[in-house]
Design a protein around this motif. Sequence first.
Motif, PDB file in Angstrom:
ATOM      1  N   PHE A 199       0.822  -1.208   0.000  1.00 47.34           N
ATOM      2  CA  PHE A 199       0.000   0.000   0.000  1.00 47.34           C
ATOM      3  C   PHE A 199       0.859   1.263   0.000  1.00 47.34           C
ATOM      4  O   PHE A 199       0.463   2.284  -0.575  1.00 47.34           O
ATOM      5  N   ALA A 200       2.023   1.212   0.621  1.00 45.11           N
ATOM      6  CA  ALA A 200       2.862   2.403   0.787  1.00 45.11           C
ATOM      7  C   ALA A 200       3.119   3.157  -0.516  1.00 45.11           C
ATOM      8  O   ALA A 200       3.069   4.399  -0.528  1.00 45.11           O
ATOM      9  N   PRO A 201       3.388   2.475  -1.644  1.00 44.81           N
ATOM     10  CA  PRO A 201       3.619   3.233  -2.881  1.00 44.81           C
ATOM     11  C   PRO A 201       2.404   4.012  -3.379  1.00 44.81           C
ATOM     12  O   PRO A 201       2.548   4.918  -4.216  1.00 44.81           O
ATOM     13  N   LEU A 202       1.218   3.705  -2.862  1.00 44.28           N
ATOM     14  CA  LEU A 202       0.010   4.413  -3.275  1.00 44.28           C
ATOM     15  C   LEU A 202      -0.170   5.741  -2.537  1.00 44.28           C
ATOM     16  O   LEU A 202      -0.925   6.605  -2.987  1.00 44.28           O
ATOM     17  N   ILE A 203       0.494   5.914  -1.418  1.00 40.41           N
ATOM     18  CA  ILE A 203       0.270   7.081  -0.567  1.00 40.41           C
ATOM     19  C   ILE A 203       0.454   8.403  -1.320  1.00 40.41           C
ATOM     20  O   ILE A 203      -0.373   9.321  -1.180  1.00 40.41           O
ATOM     21  N   PRO A 204       1.496   8.559  -2.154  1.00 38.73           N
ATOM     22  CA  PRO A 204       1.647   9.843  -2.859  1.00 38.73           C
ATOM     23  C   PRO A 204       0.530  10.151  -3.848  1.00 38.73           C
ATOM     24  O   PRO A 204       0.415  11.295  -4.296  1.00 38.73           O
ATOM     25  N   ASP A 205      -0.298   9.156  -4.182  1.00 40.71           N
ATOM     26  CA  ASP A 205      -1.381   9.387  -5.139  1.00 40.71           C
ATOM     27  C   ASP A 205      -2.573  10.100  -4.515  1.00 40.71           C
ATOM     28  O   ASP A 205      -3.497  10.506  -5.234  1.00 40.71           O
ATOM     29  N   PHE A 206      -2.562  10.249  -3.193  1.00 43.05           N
ATOM     30  CA  PHE A 206      -3.636  10.932  -2.484  1.00 43.05           C
ATOM     31  C   PHE A 206      -3.122  12.279  -1.960  1.00 43.05           C
ATOM     32  O   PHE A 206      -1.914  12.488  -1.811  1.00 43.05           O
ATOM     33  N   ALA A 207      -4.038  13.179  -1.660  1.00 41.17           N
ATOM     34  CA  ALA A 207      -3.634  14.462  -1.081  1.00 41.17           C
ATOM     35  C   ALA A 207      -3.030  14.272   0.302  1.00 41.17           C
ATOM     36  O   ALA A 207      -2.023  14.899   0.657  1.00 41.17           O
ATOM     37  N   ARG A 208      -3.645  13.385   1.105  1.00 41.41           N
ATOM     38  CA  ARG A 208      -3.132  13.134   2.459  1.00 41.41           C
ATOM     39  C   ARG A 208      -3.689  11.808   2.962  1.00 41.41           C
ATOM     40  O   ARG A 208      -4.877  11.511   2.776  1.00 41.41           O
ATOM     41  N   SER A 276     -19.480   8.168  -1.892  1.00 41.57           N
ATOM     42  CA  SER A 276     -20.494   7.860  -2.900  1.00 41.57           C
ATOM     43  C   SER A 276     -20.191   6.503  -3.508  1.00 41.57           C
ATOM     44  O   SER A 276     -19.102   5.949  -3.336  1.00 41.57           O
ATOM     45  N   GLU A 277     -21.166   5.971  -4.235  1.00 43.35           N
ATOM     46  CA  GLU A 277     -20.984   4.677  -4.891  1.00 43.35           C
ATOM     47  C   GLU A 277     -19.838   4.729  -5.908  1.00 43.35           C
ATOM     48  O   GLU A 277     -18.978   3.847  -5.950  1.00 43.35           O
ATOM     49  N   ALA A 278     -19.824   5.771  -6.738  1.00 41.76           N
ATOM     50  CA  ALA A 278     -18.797   5.873  -7.773  1.00 41.76           C
ATOM     51  C   ALA A 278     -17.410   6.022  -7.166  1.00 41.76           C
ATOM     52  O   ALA A 278     -16.436   5.418  -7.644  1.00 41.76           O
ATOM     53  N   THR A 279     -17.310   6.813  -6.107  1.00 45.60           N
ATOM     54  CA  THR A 279     -16.017   7.007  -5.461  1.00 45.60           C
ATOM     55  C   THR A 279     -15.554   5.734  -4.768  1.00 45.60           C
ATOM     56  O   THR A 279     -14.361   5.406  -4.801  1.00 45.60           O
ATOM     57  N   TRP A 280     -16.478   5.008  -4.148  1.00 44.31           N
ATOM     58  CA  TRP A 280     -16.109   3.738  -3.515  1.00 44.31           C
ATOM     59  C   TRP A 280     -15.518   2.792  -4.550  1.00 44.31           C
ATOM     60  O   TRP A 280     -14.477   2.164  -4.317  1.00 44.31           O
ATOM     61  N   THR A 281     -16.160   2.697  -5.708  1.00 43.84           N
ATOM     62  CA  THR A 281     -15.672   1.799  -6.755  1.00 43.84           C
ATOM     63  C   THR A 281     -14.299   2.214  -7.245  1.00 43.84           C
ATOM     64  O   THR A 281     -13.398   1.372  -7.424  1.00 43.84           O
ATOM     65  N   ALA A 282     -14.086   3.509  -7.458  1.00 44.52           N
ATOM     66  CA  ALA A 282     -12.788   3.995  -7.919  1.00 44.52           C
ATOM     67  C   ALA A 282     -11.698   3.717  -6.890  1.00 44.52           C
ATOM     68  O   ALA A 282     -10.579   3.290  -7.235  1.00 44.52           O
ATOM     69  N   LEU A 283     -12.006   3.944  -5.623  1.00 42.09           N
ATOM     70  CA  LEU A 283     -11.032   3.681  -4.563  1.00 42.09           C
ATOM     71  C   LEU A 283     -10.754   2.188  -4.436  1.00 42.09           C
ATOM     72  O   LEU A 283      -9.600   1.777  -4.274  1.00 42.09           O
ATOM     73  N   ARG A 284     -11.803   1.381  -4.490  1.00 37.15           N
ATOM     74  CA  ARG A 284     -11.616  -0.074  -4.396  1.00 37.15           C
ATOM     75  C   ARG A 284     -10.706  -0.565  -5.516  1.00 37.15           C
ATOM     76  O   ARG A 284      -9.787  -1.359  -5.290  1.00 37.15           O
ATOM     77  N   ASP A 285     -10.948  -0.095  -6.737  1.00 31.16           N
ATOM     78  CA  ASP A 285     -10.132  -0.548  -7.865  1.00 31.16           C
ATOM     79  C   ASP A 285      -8.664  -0.163  -7.685  1.00 31.16           C
ATOM     80  O   ASP A 285      -7.763  -0.895  -8.105  1.00 31.16           O
ATOM     81  N   LYS A 286      -8.421   0.961  -7.052  1.00 33.86           N
ATOM     82  CA  LYS A 286      -7.040   1.421  -6.838  1.00 33.86           C
ATOM     83  C   LYS A 286      -6.371   0.672  -5.689  1.00 33.86           C
ATOM     84  O   LYS A 286      -5.182   0.332  -5.749  1.00 33.86           O
ATOM     85  N   ILE A 287      -7.147   0.412  -4.630  1.00 35.87           N
ATOM     86  CA  ILE A 287      -6.590  -0.111  -3.385  1.00 35.87           C
ATOM     87  C   ILE A 287      -6.527  -1.648  -3.364  1.00 35.87           C
ATOM     88  O   ILE A 287      -5.595  -2.233  -2.819  1.00 35.87           O
ATOM     89  N   ALA A 288      -7.516  -2.298  -3.950  1.00 31.31           N
ATOM     90  CA  ALA A 288      -7.679  -3.743  -3.800  1.00 31.31           C
ATOM     91  C   ALA A 288      -6.427  -4.557  -4.153  1.00 31.31           C
ATOM     92  O   ALA A 288      -6.123  -5.545  -3.449  1.00 31.31           O
ATOM     93  N   PRO A 289      -5.661  -4.211  -5.189  1.00 27.04           N
ATOM     94  CA  PRO A 289      -4.474  -5.040  -5.480  1.00 27.04           C
ATOM     95  C   PRO A 289      -3.475  -5.134  -4.327  1.00 27.04           C
ATOM     96  O   PRO A 289      -2.779  -6.152  -4.195  1.00 27.04           O
ATOM     97  N   ALA A 290      -3.403  -4.100  -3.512  1.00 31.76           N
ATOM     98  CA  ALA A 290      -2.494  -4.167  -2.354  1.00 31.76           C
ATOM     99  C   ALA A 290      -2.921  -5.226  -1.356  1.00 31.76           C
ATOM    100  O   ALA A 290      -2.116  -5.682  -0.537  1.00 31.76           O
ATOM    101  N   PHE A 291      -4.187  -5.629  -1.436  1.00 31.69           N
ATOM    102  CA  PHE A 291      -4.719  -6.636  -0.522  1.00 31.69           C
ATOM    103  C   PHE A 291      -4.912  -7.986  -1.225  1.00 31.69           C
ATOM    104  O   PHE A 291      -5.592  -8.864  -0.716  1.00 31.69           O
ATOM    105  N   GLY A 292      -4.353  -8.089  -2.426  1.00 28.59           N
ATOM    106  CA  GLY A 292      -4.424  -9.352  -3.155  1.00 28.59           C
ATOM    107  C   GLY A 292      -5.776  -9.622  -3.766  1.00 28.59           C
ATOM    108  O   GLY A 292      -6.106 -10.783  -4.066  1.00 28.59           O
ATOM    109  N   LEU A 293      -6.568  -8.569  -3.997  1.00 27.26           N
ATOM    110  CA  LEU A 293      -7.907  -8.732  -4.575  1.00 27.26           C
ATOM    111  C   LEU A 293      -7.961  -8.223  -5.999  1.00 27.26           C
ATOM    112  O   LEU A 293      -7.186  -7.339  -6.384  1.00 27.26           O
TER     113      LEU A 293
END
Length: 293
Positions: A199-208, A276-293
């Motif tokens: 997950f650590a390499p994803l941190i710079p992709d967010f504002a904070r 929101s639903e759309a934001t949840w989906t976008a975040l899940r798609d970005k984050i899930a690989p770090a959790f092996g999903l």
Amino acid sequence: MTETQMPETQLPQPATRLSPAQITNLANIIRRAARSEILPRFRNLTEGQISAKSGPEDLVTEADTAAEAMIARGILRIFPNAVVIGEESVAADPKLRIRAAEAELAFIIDPVDGTWNFAKGVPLFGVILAATRFGKPIFGLIYDPITDDWIWSSEDGPALQSEVGLLPRTLSTSKTTDIAKMTGVVHLSLMPKDVQQKFAPLIPDFARITGLRCSAHEYRLMAQGAFDFTLSSMLNPWDHAAGALITARAGGVARFLDGKDYDTATTEGTLLTAPSEATWTALRDKIAPAFGL
């Protein structure tokens, strides 16, 4: 401070077993416990009144145990047939968590959420109460003893913030849709080391990416639109049940990364809340690989 005043005409009628009068009583129980058992001990604890549970960062104080006992007694006077559990009672008997998840009506208490902050004299802690039906949250309330206000919702009503003497105001989640502009709460240190590394390499992709050591205030800020998402793999129901419901009723989404809706019976997985639903989906798609999903 005076007793909380929440006229029944100011409360939406929930299609649950909790009436407006019962909700008012629950709010009063929590406020009384905060005034009598929590606030007098804040910045006034002796070394012997603080101890560690699973490790040096997992603290419990005399305020936790006394407040939980007082709140539990008050709830059982109103709902004598309900299952009532708290963070400290489950620490003593883990089977209580399963019993609550299977109950038709259960109340889940976090008497001092943010105990580390509380024990260190940081005024960032709260009291969390959730009611569940067979593991699904039907009512949630998060109280801030310092500011003497609370956010709350029933399963079919709006998310509200209430203060003594003022009309409740409706809460709404963030309108941010650009991931690069998002501020998120991630309980990274509580996740497995391999997940932290992925997950650590994803941190710079967010504002904070931040954390408050206090789910009560993290969910309060989520429902108020100040935080854009939360991510946690530590699925203690006293931390998440109320906040997940309140976030959803504020317009957001609370689901595990595998797409399953939040419930208290689930003990493994990762909970993602988003505005929101759309934001949840976008975040899940970005984050899930770090959790092996």
